[in-house]
Design a protein around this motif. Sequence first.
Motif, PDB file in Angstrom:
ATOM      1  N   ARG A 114      49.655 -37.953 -69.301  1.00  0.00           N
ATOM      2  CA  ARG A 114      50.276 -39.075 -68.581  1.00  0.00           C
ATOM      3  C   ARG A 114      50.050 -38.933 -67.075  1.00  0.00           C
ATOM      4  O   ARG A 114      49.651 -39.887 -66.401  1.00  0.00           O
ATOM      5  N   VAL A 115      50.266 -37.736 -66.546  1.00  0.00           N
ATOM      6  CA  VAL A 115      50.047 -37.491 -65.112  1.00  0.00           C
ATOM      7  C   VAL A 115      48.565 -37.647 -64.781  1.00  0.00           C
ATOM      8  O   VAL A 115      48.198 -38.271 -63.778  1.00  0.00           O
ATOM      9  N   TRP A 116      47.690 -37.099 -65.622  1.00  0.00           N
ATOM     10  CA  TRP A 116      46.244 -37.199 -65.403  1.00  0.00           C
ATOM     11  C   TRP A 116      45.823 -38.660 -65.263  1.00  0.00           C
ATOM     12  O   TRP A 116      45.059 -39.021 -64.366  1.00  0.00           O
ATOM     13  N   LEU A 117      46.324 -39.495 -66.144  1.00  0.00           N
ATOM     14  CA  LEU A 117      45.964 -40.915 -66.099  1.00  0.00           C
ATOM     15  C   LEU A 117      46.530 -41.598 -64.852  1.00  0.00           C
ATOM     16  O   LEU A 117      45.895 -42.500 -64.295  1.00  0.00           O
ATOM     17  N   MET A 118      47.698 -41.164 -64.399  1.00  0.00           N
ATOM     18  CA  MET A 118      48.268 -41.744 -63.181  1.00  0.00           C
ATOM     19  C   MET A 118      47.503 -41.301 -61.929  1.00  0.00           C
ATOM     20  O   MET A 118      47.590 -41.940 -60.887  1.00  0.00           O
ATOM     21  N   LEU A 119      46.745 -40.206 -62.046  1.00  0.00           N
ATOM     22  CA  LEU A 119      45.972 -39.699 -60.914  1.00  0.00           C
ATOM     23  C   LEU A 119      44.567 -40.300 -60.825  1.00  0.00           C
ATOM     24  O   LEU A 119      43.772 -39.901 -59.984  1.00  0.00           O
ATOM     25  N   GLU A 120      44.266 -41.289 -61.658  1.00  0.00           N
ATOM     26  CA  GLU A 120      42.895 -41.794 -61.739  1.00  0.00           C
ATOM     27  C   GLU A 120      42.343 -42.307 -60.412  1.00  0.00           C
ATOM     28  O   GLU A 120      41.126 -42.303 -60.212  1.00  0.00           O
ATOM     29  N   THR A 121      43.184 -42.735 -59.503  1.00  0.00           N
ATOM     30  CA  THR A 121      42.693 -43.240 -58.212  1.00  0.00           C
ATOM     31  C   THR A 121      42.830 -42.206 -57.098  1.00  0.00           C
ATOM     32  O   THR A 121      42.643 -42.532 -55.923  1.00  0.00           O
ATOM     33  N   GLN A 122      43.135 -40.975 -57.448  1.00  0.00           N
ATOM     34  CA  GLN A 122      43.418 -39.948 -56.441  1.00  0.00           C
ATOM     35  C   GLN A 122      42.345 -38.860 -56.374  1.00  0.00           C
ATOM     36  O   GLN A 122      42.634 -37.684 -56.234  1.00  0.00           O
ATOM     37  N   TRP A 123      41.100 -39.285 -56.485  1.00  0.00           N
ATOM     38  CA  TRP A 123      39.983 -38.356 -56.395  1.00  0.00           C
ATOM     39  C   TRP A 123      39.380 -38.400 -55.000  1.00  0.00           C
ATOM     40  O   TRP A 123      39.284 -39.455 -54.393  1.00  0.00           O
ATOM     41  N   LYS A 124      38.943 -37.235 -54.525  1.00  0.00           N
ATOM     42  CA  LYS A 124      38.255 -37.159 -53.235  1.00  0.00           C
ATOM     43  C   LYS A 124      36.751 -37.157 -53.484  1.00  0.00           C
ATOM     44  O   LYS A 124      36.277 -36.581 -54.453  1.00  0.00           O
ATOM     45  N   ARG A 125      36.032 -37.843 -52.580  1.00  0.00           N
ATOM     46  CA  ARG A 125      34.574 -37.918 -52.669  1.00  0.00           C
ATOM     47  C   ARG A 125      33.963 -37.588 -51.319  1.00  0.00           C
ATOM     48  O   ARG A 125      34.551 -37.856 -50.272  1.00  0.00           O
ATOM     49  N   ASP A 126      32.785 -37.016 -51.354  1.00  0.00           N
ATOM     50  CA  ASP A 126      32.045 -36.737 -50.140  1.00  0.00           C
ATOM     51  C   ASP A 126      31.554 -38.053 -49.552  1.00  0.00           C
ATOM     52  O   ASP A 126      30.964 -38.874 -50.263  1.00  0.00           O
ATOM     53  N   LEU A 127      31.814 -38.260 -48.276  1.00  0.00           N
ATOM     54  CA  LEU A 127      31.464 -39.531 -47.639  1.00  0.00           C
ATOM     55  C   LEU A 127      29.963 -39.763 -47.533  1.00  0.00           C
ATOM     56  O   LEU A 127      29.505 -40.900 -47.519  1.00  0.00           O
ATOM     57  N   PHE A 128      29.190 -38.693 -47.468  1.00  0.00           N
ATOM     58  CA  PHE A 128      27.757 -38.853 -47.275  1.00  0.00           C
ATOM     59  C   PHE A 128      26.995 -38.893 -48.589  1.00  0.00           C
ATOM     60  O   PHE A 128      26.146 -39.746 -48.793  1.00  0.00           O
ATOM     61  N   SER A 129      27.303 -37.969 -49.490  1.00  0.00           N
ATOM     62  CA  SER A 129      26.543 -37.896 -50.743  1.00  0.00           C
ATOM     63  C   SER A 129      27.176 -38.714 -51.863  1.00  0.00           C
ATOM     64  O   SER A 129      26.523 -39.038 -52.841  1.00  0.00           O
ATOM     65  N   GLY A 130      28.468 -39.009 -51.718  1.00  0.00           N
ATOM     66  CA  GLY A 130      29.169 -39.715 -52.787  1.00  0.00           C
ATOM     67  C   GLY A 130      29.617 -38.802 -53.915  1.00  0.00           C
ATOM     68  O   GLY A 130      30.190 -39.257 -54.899  1.00  0.00           O
ATOM     69  N   ALA A 131      29.348 -37.501 -53.791  1.00  0.00           N
ATOM     70  CA  ALA A 131      29.724 -36.547 -54.840  1.00  0.00           C
ATOM     71  C   ALA A 131      31.244 -36.502 -54.996  1.00  0.00           C
ATOM     72  O   ALA A 131      31.993 -36.637 -54.022  1.00  0.00           O
ATOM     73  N   GLN A 183      53.935 -24.795 -63.065  1.00  0.00           N
ATOM     74  CA  GLN A 183      52.693 -24.073 -62.810  1.00  0.00           C
ATOM     75  C   GLN A 183      51.706 -24.295 -63.955  1.00  0.00           C
ATOM     76  O   GLN A 183      50.509 -24.418 -63.739  1.00  0.00           O
ATOM     77  N   LYS A 184      52.207 -24.359 -65.182  1.00  0.00           N
ATOM     78  CA  LYS A 184      51.340 -24.593 -66.337  1.00  0.00           C
ATOM     79  C   LYS A 184      50.701 -25.975 -66.257  1.00  0.00           C
ATOM     80  O   LYS A 184      49.504 -26.115 -66.492  1.00  0.00           O
ATOM     81  N   ARG A 185      51.486 -26.995 -65.924  1.00  0.00           N
ATOM     82  CA  ARG A 185      50.914 -28.336 -65.844  1.00  0.00           C
ATOM     83  C   ARG A 185      49.873 -28.407 -64.732  1.00  0.00           C
ATOM     84  O   ARG A 185      48.816 -29.011 -64.904  1.00  0.00           O
ATOM     85  N   PHE A 186      50.153 -27.780 -63.597  1.00  0.00           N
ATOM     86  CA  PHE A 186      49.180 -27.774 -62.507  1.00  0.00           C
ATOM     87  C   PHE A 186      47.894 -27.077 -62.952  1.00  0.00           C
ATOM     88  O   PHE A 186      46.791 -27.566 -62.693  1.00  0.00           O
ATOM     89  N   ALA A 187      48.024 -25.965 -63.673  1.00  0.00           N
ATOM     90  CA  ALA A 187      46.849 -25.257 -64.194  1.00  0.00           C
ATOM     91  C   ALA A 187      46.087 -26.138 -65.189  1.00  0.00           C
ATOM     92  O   ALA A 187      44.848 -26.160 -65.190  1.00  0.00           O
ATOM     93  N   ASP A 188      46.823 -26.848 -66.033  1.00  0.00           N
ATOM     94  CA  ASP A 188      46.178 -27.753 -66.999  1.00  0.00           C
ATOM     95  C   ASP A 188      45.416 -28.866 -66.275  1.00  0.00           C
ATOM     96  O   ASP A 188      44.289 -29.197 -66.654  1.00  0.00           O
ATOM     97  N   LEU A 189      46.012 -29.430 -65.238  1.00  0.00           N
ATOM     98  CA  LEU A 189      45.343 -30.488 -64.475  1.00  0.00           C
ATOM     99  C   LEU A 189      44.089 -29.953 -63.788  1.00  0.00           C
ATOM    100  O   LEU A 189      43.055 -30.624 -63.746  1.00  0.00           O
ATOM    101  N   ARG A 190      44.168 -28.734 -63.284  1.00  0.00           N
ATOM    102  CA  ARG A 190      42.998 -28.133 -62.635  1.00  0.00           C
ATOM    103  C   ARG A 190      41.892 -27.865 -63.643  1.00  0.00           C
ATOM    104  O   ARG A 190      40.711 -28.021 -63.339  1.00  0.00           O
ATOM    105  N   GLU A 191      42.272 -27.492 -64.857  1.00  0.00           N
ATOM    106  CA  GLU A 191      41.270 -27.279 -65.902  1.00  0.00           C
ATOM    107  C   GLU A 191      40.609 -28.605 -66.286  1.00  0.00           C
ATOM    108  O   GLU A 191      39.383 -28.671 -66.469  1.00  0.00           O
ATOM    109  N   MET A 192      41.406 -29.660 -66.380  1.00  0.00           N
ATOM    110  CA  MET A 192      40.850 -30.984 -66.674  1.00  0.00           C
ATOM    111  C   MET A 192      39.918 -31.429 -65.549  1.00  0.00           C
ATOM    112  O   MET A 192      38.840 -31.988 -65.789  1.00  0.00           O
ATOM    113  N   GLU A 193      40.324 -31.176 -64.312  1.00  0.00           N
ATOM    114  CA  GLU A 193      39.504 -31.520 -63.153  1.00  0.00           C
ATOM    115  C   GLU A 193      38.178 -30.761 -63.201  1.00  0.00           C
ATOM    116  O   GLU A 193      37.109 -31.356 -62.991  1.00  0.00           O
TER     117      GLU A 193
END
Length: 96
Positions: A36-53, A75-85
């Motif tokens: 649920r949190v992962w899906l709510m974070l769908e617009t919260q990604w950072k991208r490189d301004l030059f390469s678009g990565a 801490q577990k949920r944060f670790a899970d989100l980082r693993e998904m990322e």
Amino acid sequence: MAAYGASPEAVDQWTQARNAEPEDVQIYHCNRETLRVWLMLETQWKRDLFSGAWLGLDYAAIDTVHRLAGLTCSQKRFADLREMEATALPILNRKS
């Protein structure tokens, strides 16, 4: 997308994927809130301004999403989100 330089093929592929019927998936109850949190974070990604990565999630937004959803970020949920990322980044940055 075409206005931003996407090829006609990429636009067609994106349009077909967006209009496709969603597949049913089963989620273990213990992973429900993390998804649920992962899906709510769908617009919260950072991208490189030059390469678009894709660089990763905006970690400050993780706390905000939890707070606004009335959840606690363990801490577990944060670790899970980082693993998904970490799993998503190579897919997002794959060259077509």
